[in-house]
Enzyme design. Structure first.
Site, PDB file in Angstrom:
ATOM      1  CE1 TYR A 134       0.000  -1.757   9.911  1.00  0.00           C
ATOM      2  CE2 TYR A 134      -0.794  -4.111  10.707  1.00  0.00           C
ATOM      3  CZ  TYR A 134      -0.951  -2.459  10.755  1.00  0.00           C
ATOM      4  OH  TYR A 134      -1.805  -2.052  11.541  1.00  0.00           O
ATOM      5  CD  GLU A 191      -4.293  -1.719   1.052  1.00  0.00           C
ATOM      6  OE1 GLU A 191      -4.723  -0.824   1.252  1.00  0.00           O
ATOM      7  OE2 GLU A 191      -4.597  -2.929   1.601  1.00  0.00           O
ATOM      8  CG  HIS A 209      -3.053  -7.281   0.906  1.00  0.00           C
ATOM      9  ND1 HIS A 209      -2.861  -7.024   2.452  1.00  0.00           N
ATOM     10  CD2 HIS A 209      -3.521  -5.985   0.375  1.00  0.00           C
ATOM     11  CE1 HIS A 209      -3.267  -5.860   2.814  1.00  0.00           C
ATOM     12  NE2 HIS A 209      -3.435  -5.359   1.793  1.00  0.00           N
TER      13      HIS A 209
HETATM   14  N1  DGL Z   1      -2.392  -8.521   4.632  1.00  0.00           N
HETATM   15  C1  DGL Z   1      -1.338  -8.393   5.307  1.00  0.00           C
HETATM   16  C2  DGL Z   1      -1.041  -9.917   5.509  1.00  0.00           C
HETATM   17  O1  DGL Z   1      -1.531 -10.870   5.599  1.00  0.00           O
HETATM   18  C3  DGL Z   1      -0.233  -7.672   4.385  1.00  0.00           C
HETATM   19  C4  DGL Z   1       0.914  -7.184   5.283  1.00  0.00           C
HETATM   20  C5  DGL Z   1       1.520  -5.868   4.711  1.00  0.00           C
HETATM   21  O2  DGL Z   1       0.798  -5.041   5.143  1.00  0.00           O
HETATM   22  O3  DGL Z   1       2.546  -5.776   4.589  1.00  0.00           O
HETATM   23  O4  DGL Z   1       0.326 -10.125   5.809  1.00  0.00           O
END
Ligand code: DGL
Length: 275
Positions: free
Chosen positions: A43, A152, A186
């Protein structure tokens, strides 16, 4: 709303499983639904409107499965979408906050590093944390492009992951940071490697346990806690490849699980319009 209804949890991918672990420890009797929006991960490089649209679509899915509360297990989605989610849905929405407060209390050197996505570091929530605690301690925000992709891909300790982490962590240590805040869900999966690189004198913290406690309190005050006399279940969905996600979720959740395809209706957002 029945107390036996499940709790919905989502993230851009598998990062939110680090939060799901703490939710399971804190609430062993609850049924948990988890959505990994893998086809749209990360995201961090998407627009605010896109992340908001995805967060609304996934919350709609979880609410359609009778979720009694939603946990936004993603710092980036929290920054981009929590206001929209709270104004649109009546179920409690529990969201992430990087653990800057405990880090500010813990630091001896007076310098803390925050590892997060670029989007989280410029979000209103983070800017507010920065102004709340930045007067007492020096807060160094470090954007970490590429790390979400490594998790991922299931690469938690390979050469590329180590190189990226060294590139992000070592400059913070040079500037005397003695506490590192993991501001992306993550990153707890990379904590062993981060600790190895940072050494034993550096404290590494995240906010998963605090979010699980907050969820418990919200359910308790809303009389939504399920009866203690049962064992909770977990159910996993992804918008991405099932073949890729099954082994990855099994590895990170530490048990074999079934992963289902998120129905197409909740997957398709007009990306060209929103990215
Ligand atoms: N786990 C998401 C977070 O805590 C990852 C964000 C991403 O997908 O860039 O920000």
């Amino acid at each position: 709303m029945s107390t036996t209804n499940p709790i919905g949890v989502f993230d851009s991918g598998v990062g939110g499983l680090s939060v799901l672990h703490d939710i399971r420890r804190t609430l062993p009797n609850e049924d948990l639904l988890y959505v990994a929006d893998s086809i749209h991960a990360p995201y961090g490089d998407k627009s605010q409107q896109f992340i908001e649209a995805r967060s609304i679509a996934i919350t709609e899915f979880l609410v359609s499965r009778n979720a009694k509360a939603i946990v936004v297990a993603c710092n980036t989605a929290t920054g981009a979408a929590v206001t929209a989610l709270r104004s649109r849905f009546s179920v409690p929405i529990i969201a992430m906050e990087p653990a800057v407060k405990p880090a500010a209390v813990n630091t001896k050197s007076g310098v803390i590093g925050v590892l997060a996505t670029s989007r989280t570091l410029v979000s209103d929530n983070f800017v507010q944390l920065f102004s709340q605690y930045g007067a007492d301690v020096e807060i160094l925000g470090q954007a970490c492009p590429g790390l979400v992709e490594q998790v991922e891909a299931g690469d938690l300790s390979g050469d590329k992951t180590r190189l990226l982490l060294e590139q992000y962590v070592l400059p913070l240590l040079e500037r005397r940071a003695d506490t590192l805040v993991l501001g992306c869900t993550h990153y707890p999966f990379l904590a062993p490697l981060i600790r190895e690189i940072a050494g034993p004198s550096v404290t590494v913290i995240d906010s998963a346990a605090a979010v699980a406690r907050q969820l418990y309190k919200r359910l308790e005050t809303g009389n939504l806690l399920v009866d203690a006399d049962r064992v909770g279940s977990e159910c996993f969905w992804t918008s991405g490849s099932l073949n890729k996600l099954r082994p990855l979720v099994a590895h990170l959740w530490q048990t074999d699980v079934e992963v289902y395809a998120l129905p197409a209706y909740f997957v398709n957002v007009d990306r060209n319009k929103l990215i």
